[in-house]
Design an enzyme around this catalytic site. Structure first.
Site, PDB file in Angstrom:
ATOM      1  N   LYS A   1       0.282  -1.226  -0.259  1.00 11.74           N
ATOM      2  CA  LYS A   1      -0.062  -0.155   0.083  1.00 11.74           C
ATOM      3  C   LYS A   1       0.960   1.321   0.229  1.00 11.74           C
ATOM      4  CE  LYS A   1      -2.691   3.381   0.277  1.00 11.74           C
ATOM      5  NZ  LYS A   1      -4.334   2.926   0.382  1.00 11.74           N
TER       6      LYS A   1
ATOM      7  N   CYS B   1      -3.695  11.105   1.847  1.00 11.60           N
ATOM      8  CA  CYS B   1      -2.736   9.360   1.529  1.00 11.60           C
ATOM      9  C   CYS B   1      -1.754   9.849   0.634  1.00 11.60           C
ATOM     10  CB  CYS B   1      -3.745   8.765   0.480  1.00 11.60           C
ATOM     11  SG  CYS B   1      -5.113   8.730   1.196  1.00 11.60           S
TER      12      CYS B   1
END
Ligand code: SAJ
Length: 410
Positions: A214, A268
Site C-alpha cells: 500500500k 494519502c
C-alpha cells in the site's frame, strides 16, 4: 440474517469505514459502525452523511433503512472487526498509529475465539504485528502458550484500502485486494470474506508485504507526480509549455508522465511515503526527494504570483479552487488552500477565493462566486481543475494575468 451473513463491527466511520460499512450492510451483513464523534454517529443513524462522495448518501440511507447498519460510540461482540481509523503523522513526519492502537484496545474485550480482526487503515510496516501484540497483552486467553506468536485463537490480517476518493463506491468492489495475514489461517479466512463482495482479484501474502504494498502504491504516484512537477519548473525556466511537452513525450510507447499541479494534497499520497522514509531513512532517498519536490511546489507558485503581480499597484488575485483535487470538497493537506492562505498574509494584493464545492466555514476569509471573481480579479490563479473552471469563456480571461497551475486553459 442468512447463514453466510456476518455480524461486523467497523471501527472508524470516515472516508473508508462509512462506505465499507454501508456496502456490507446492503449485502445483508449486520454492520455495527463505531466512531468516537457523537455527531457523526447521530447523523449516520438518521441515514445522513458527514462527507461528500458520489452515491454515498443513497447507499447509507438504504443501509440504515434496511436495519442492517447502526452506528454507536462503543463496539459490541461480532464475527469480524474491521479497523478503518486514520494514520496521520507527527510534525517530524513520524507515523502516528495511536488511533489503531486505541481501536484495538477498544475491541479487545469483545473478541471471542475464531473472530477475525482486519486492519484496513494505511499503516507503517509492522502495524499488524503490533495489533497482534496488543491483543496478546489485553486478551492472553485468546493466545496459546506464552509468546504472542504462538498459534492465536483469533485471526488477524491487513487488507489495505485502495479506493480513489470520488470513485470509492465503484473501486470498493472492482479493485483487486491484497490480504496480508499474520498466519495462513488468517489469510484464508480474510480472503474468503473479501471474495464474497469484491469482483476484483484477492491476492494473499504476509502482513508486512501487504503494508508495504500500500505504501509503495502511493509512493509510486508521488514520485511520478514529483517528476511532472519538477518538469514544470524546468520548462518555466526554459520558456517551454510543460503541458504540450508532456503530451508529446507521452506519445512514446513506454512513457506515461503524470500532470504537474500546485503540489500534492490529500490524506494519502502526501503522507504515506513518509512512512517508508521513517522506516528506512538512509535507503529511501528518491522517495524523500519526491516528497520534498512536491511540498516545495506551493512555495514556487506563491513566488510566481509575486513576480507576476509586480506590475500592479494593488492587484486583486482570484484563487480558483481550494480542494486537494478536482470535483471533491476535501481540503485535507490541500496545496490550493495552503497557497491561498499564504497569499492572504503575503501583502501581494487582495485575495478572492472561490471553491464551488464548499459553503464557506473559513474563519480568516470568505468565499466568492466565480462570476464575481472573474469580474474583479486582475490575476487569476487556477489551483484546482474543477469542472466549473474548465468551462469558463476564454473571452473573460483576455485582460487578465493567468497563472494556470493545472493547465486547464492551455
Ligand atoms: N495529482 C497531481 N498530478 C497528477 C495526479 C494527481 O498533481 O497527475 C495530485 C492531486 O491533485 C492531489 C494528489 O495528487 O492533490 C493526490 O490525488 P490522487 O487522485 O492521485 O490520489 P488520492 O490521494 O485521491 O488517492 C490515492 C490513490 N492512490 C493511488 O492512486 C496510487 C488511491 O487509490 C488510494 O486508495 C488513496 O490514495 C489512499 O487512500 O491511500
Amino acid at each position: 440474517m442468512k447463514a453466510d451473513m456476518k455480524k461486523i463491527v467497523v471501527m472508524g466511520l470516515g472516508y473508508i469505514g462509512l462506505p465499507t460499512s454501508s456496502l456490507l450492510a446492503t449485502k445483508g451483513h449486520q454492520v455495527f459502525g463505531v466512531d468516537v464523534n457523537s455527531q457523526v454517529v447521530e447523523m449516520i443513524n438518521k441515514g445522513e452523511i458527514h462527507i461528500v462522495e458520489p452515491g454515498l448518501d443513497i447507499l447509507v440511507k438504504s443501509a440504515v433503512l434496511s436495519g442492517n447498519l447502526r452506528a454507536a460510540l462503543e463496539p459490541e461482540e461480532a464475527d469480524i472487526f474491521i479497523i478503518a481509523v486514520p494514520t496521520p503523522f507527527t510534525d517530524d513526519h513520524v507515523p502516528d498509529i495511536s488511533f489503531i492502537e486505541s481501536a484495538t484496545r477498544t475491541i479487545a474485550p469483545f473478541i471471542v475465539q475464531g473472530n477475525l480482526v482486519i486492519l484496513e487503515s494505511t499503516s507503517p510496516v509492522g502495524t499488524t504485528e503490533r495489533i497482534h501484540t496488543i491483543l496478546a497483552e489485553e486478551r492472553p486467553d485468546l493466545f496459546n502458550g506464552n509468546g504472542p506468536k504462538n498459534s492465536p485463537k483469533v485471526l488477524i490480517a491487513h487488507c489495505p484500502e485502495r479506493v480513489l476518493p470520488g470513485q470509492i463506491l465503484n473501486e470498493l468492489v472492482t479493485n483487486d485486494r491484497i490480504i496480508g495475514g499474520i498466519d495462513q489461517a488468517s489469510q484464508k479466512k480474510t480472503a474468503e470474506f473479501y471474495r464474497s463482495f469484491v469482483s476484483g482479484e484477492v491476492l494473499v501474502t504476509d502482513a508486512r508485504t501487504a503494508e508495504m504494498a500500500k505504501l509503495t502504491e502511493n509512493s509510486f504516484r508521488d514520485v511520478n507526480i514529483a517528476f511532472a512537477n519538477e518538469l514544470s519548473l524546468i520548462c518555466d525556466r526554459l520558456g517551454i509549455n510543460v503541458w504540450e511537452l508532456i503530451e508529446l513525450a507521452n506519445r512514446h510507447p513506454r512513457v506515461s508522465i503524470l500532470q504537474p499541479g500546485p503540489g500534492v494534497g490529500g490524506h494519502c499520497i502526501a503522507v504515506d511515503p513518509w512512512f517508508i522514509v521513517d522506516a528506512a531513512p538512509e535507503e529511501a532517498r528518491l522517495i524523500r526527494t519526491a516528497r520534498e519536490v512536491n511540498d516545495h511546489k506551493p512555495h514556487w507558485v506563491l513566488e510566481k504570483v509575486r513576480a507576476r503581480a509586480e506590475r500592479f499597484k494593488s492587484p486583486v488575485i482570484g484563487c480558483l479552487g481550494l480542494a486537494f483535487k478536482a470535483n471533491v470538497d476535501d481540503l485535507r493537506e490541500s496545496p490550493a488552500l495552503e497557497i491561498t492562505r499564504a497569499l492572504m498574509v503575503s501583502g501581494i494584493g487582495r485575495v478572492m477565493a472561490c471553491e464551488p464545492n464548499v459553503n464557506g466555514g473559513f474563519e480568516e476569509f470568505q468565499l466568492f462566486d466565480l462570476g464575481d471573481v472573474l469580474k474583479e480579479a486582475d490575476i487569476l490563479l487556477v489551483l484546482v481543475d474543477h469542472a466549473e473552471f474548465k468551462g469558463i469563456d476564454r473571452e473573460l480571461l483576455k485582460e487578465k494575468v493567468v497563472i494556470d497551475t493545472r493547465g486547464i486553459w492551455r
